[in-house]
Scaffold this active site. Structure first.
Site, PDB file in Angstrom:
ATOM      1  N   PRO A  49     -22.505  -2.217   6.435  1.00 44.26           N
ATOM      2  CA  PRO A  49     -21.424  -3.197   6.605  1.00 44.26           C
ATOM      3  C   PRO A  49     -20.992  -3.308   8.063  1.00 44.26           C
ATOM      4  CG  PRO A  49     -20.974  -1.747   4.746  1.00 44.26           C
ATOM      5  CD  PRO A  49     -22.147  -1.168   5.477  1.00 44.26           C
ATOM      6  N   GLU A  50     -20.934  -4.539   8.569  1.00 45.19           N
ATOM      7  CA  GLU A  50     -20.488  -4.785   9.929  1.00 45.19           C
ATOM      8  C   GLU A  50     -19.113  -5.437   9.878  1.00 45.19           C
ATOM      9  OE1 GLU A  50     -23.588  -6.827  12.061  1.00 45.19           O
ATOM     10  OE2 GLU A  50     -25.083  -5.323  11.560  1.00 45.19           O
ATOM     11  N   HIS A  53     -21.380   8.134  -7.600  1.00 44.04           N
ATOM     12  CA  HIS A  53     -21.234   7.729  -6.207  1.00 44.04           C
ATOM     13  C   HIS A  53     -19.853   7.145  -5.900  1.00 44.04           C
ATOM     14  CE1 HIS A  53     -25.413   8.611  -5.779  1.00 44.04           C
ATOM     15  NE2 HIS A  53     -25.794   7.637  -6.569  1.00 44.04           N
ATOM     16  N   ARG A  74     -24.480   7.110   0.029  1.00 41.90           N
ATOM     17  CA  ARG A  74     -24.967   7.999   1.089  1.00 41.90           C
ATOM     18  C   ARG A  74     -23.860   8.872   1.684  1.00 41.90           C
ATOM     19  NH1 ARG A  74     -29.115   4.844   4.951  1.00 41.90           N
ATOM     20  NH2 ARG A  74     -29.578   7.006   5.514  1.00 41.90           N
TER      21      ARG A  74
END
Length: 271
Positions: A2-3, A89, A107
């Site tokens: 994500p930016e 997650h 992650r």
């Protein structure tokens, strides 16, 4: 990953829905990049006043302190009145009187950190080095030009570093450089005033357009309300190696810069 546009889209998708809510419960899953910074029960009873953003950090303002949220490489937020039981997650739930905000991060490079204020040492460590916001008046052209003159590195690398301007990640740096007609390998200090001005305008245009289109969904990004982004469907060069340039029909080229993929048109983008 994500930016800035994806983080801003996320912010807009739940900010108004959670404002005014009272924290009822906090659930922690597996450890994230950094510890929460307080006991979870310390947040219970706090009232959510606002949701802001600084670079890629979301700033959830409480009636005492703030919660900083970073999505890392694979994180996403969901906010809804009711969510299903947390999965493997799902590593953070902020349960409020208006709904649950959940961080899903396979992650676990994301983070949720409580700070007393923006002057807190941890907040300064995470936010203090960030450059000006590109979608605000703080992104001044004269200061941007001065920052570029300080760097002998390739302009693409300077944009990604976040000192001259914050949040211009890999996708949007490639697109802004194409729009400005500047090859990603040009040394930042070599850009004259007119080229720097074109790049400044291109950064604002590309990021604004990306936010309007809901960001880019390359793998599994979606907003806090579950909406995918569509910017990736109309990129000019990013992800289009070997395909004809939309402007001149020359094949889009790919090169590696600092382990990142750079896409450009050798005809439209001048060295």
């Amino acid at each position: 990953m994500p930016e800035l546009p994806e983080v801003e889209v996320t912010r807009r998708s739940f900010a108004h829905a959670i404002e005014g809510a009272t924290v009822q419960t906090v659930r922690l899953g597996k450890p994230l990049r950094w510890p929460l910074g307080c006991a979870p029960e310390w947040l219970v009873g706090r009232r959510v006043l606002s949701v802001g953003r600084r670079g890629k950090y979301l700033l959830i303002g409480l009636d005492h302190g703030l919660v900083l949220v970073h999505l890392g490489m694979s994180g996403s937020l969901r906010f809804a009145p009711v969510l299903p039981a947390a999965g493997a997650h799902d590593h953070f739930d902020l349960v409020t009187s208006l709904g649950t905000l959940r961080l899903h991060d396979p992650r676990r490079f994301g983070a949720v950190v409580y700070v007393d204020s923006l002057d807190d040492p941890q907040a300064l460590k995470l936010l203090g080095h960030l450059g000006p916001e590109p979608l605000s008046d703080a992104f001044d052209l004269v200061q941007f030009q001065a920052q570029l003159k300080r760097h002998q590195s390739a302009i693409k690398s300077v944009l990604l570093a976040g000192e001259a301007v914050v949040g211009v990640g890999n996708i949007y740096a490639s697109e802004a450089l194409f729009l400005a007609g500047i090859r990603p390998t040009v040394r930042a200090a070599r850009l004259n005033r007119s080229r720097a001005a074109r790049l400044h305008a291109a950064i604002v245009q590309v990021l604004g357009q990306a936010v309007a289109l809901g960001g880019s969904t390359l793998r599994d990004f979606s907003s806090a309300s579950g909406q995918a982004g569509y910017f990736q469907l109309q990129t000019m060069v990013y992800g289009r190696a070997g395909l004809p340039c939309h402007v001149c029909a020359s094949p889009v080229r790919l090169l590696k810069q600092g382990q990142r993929a750079s896409f450009y048109c050798a005809t439209c983008q001048k060295p």
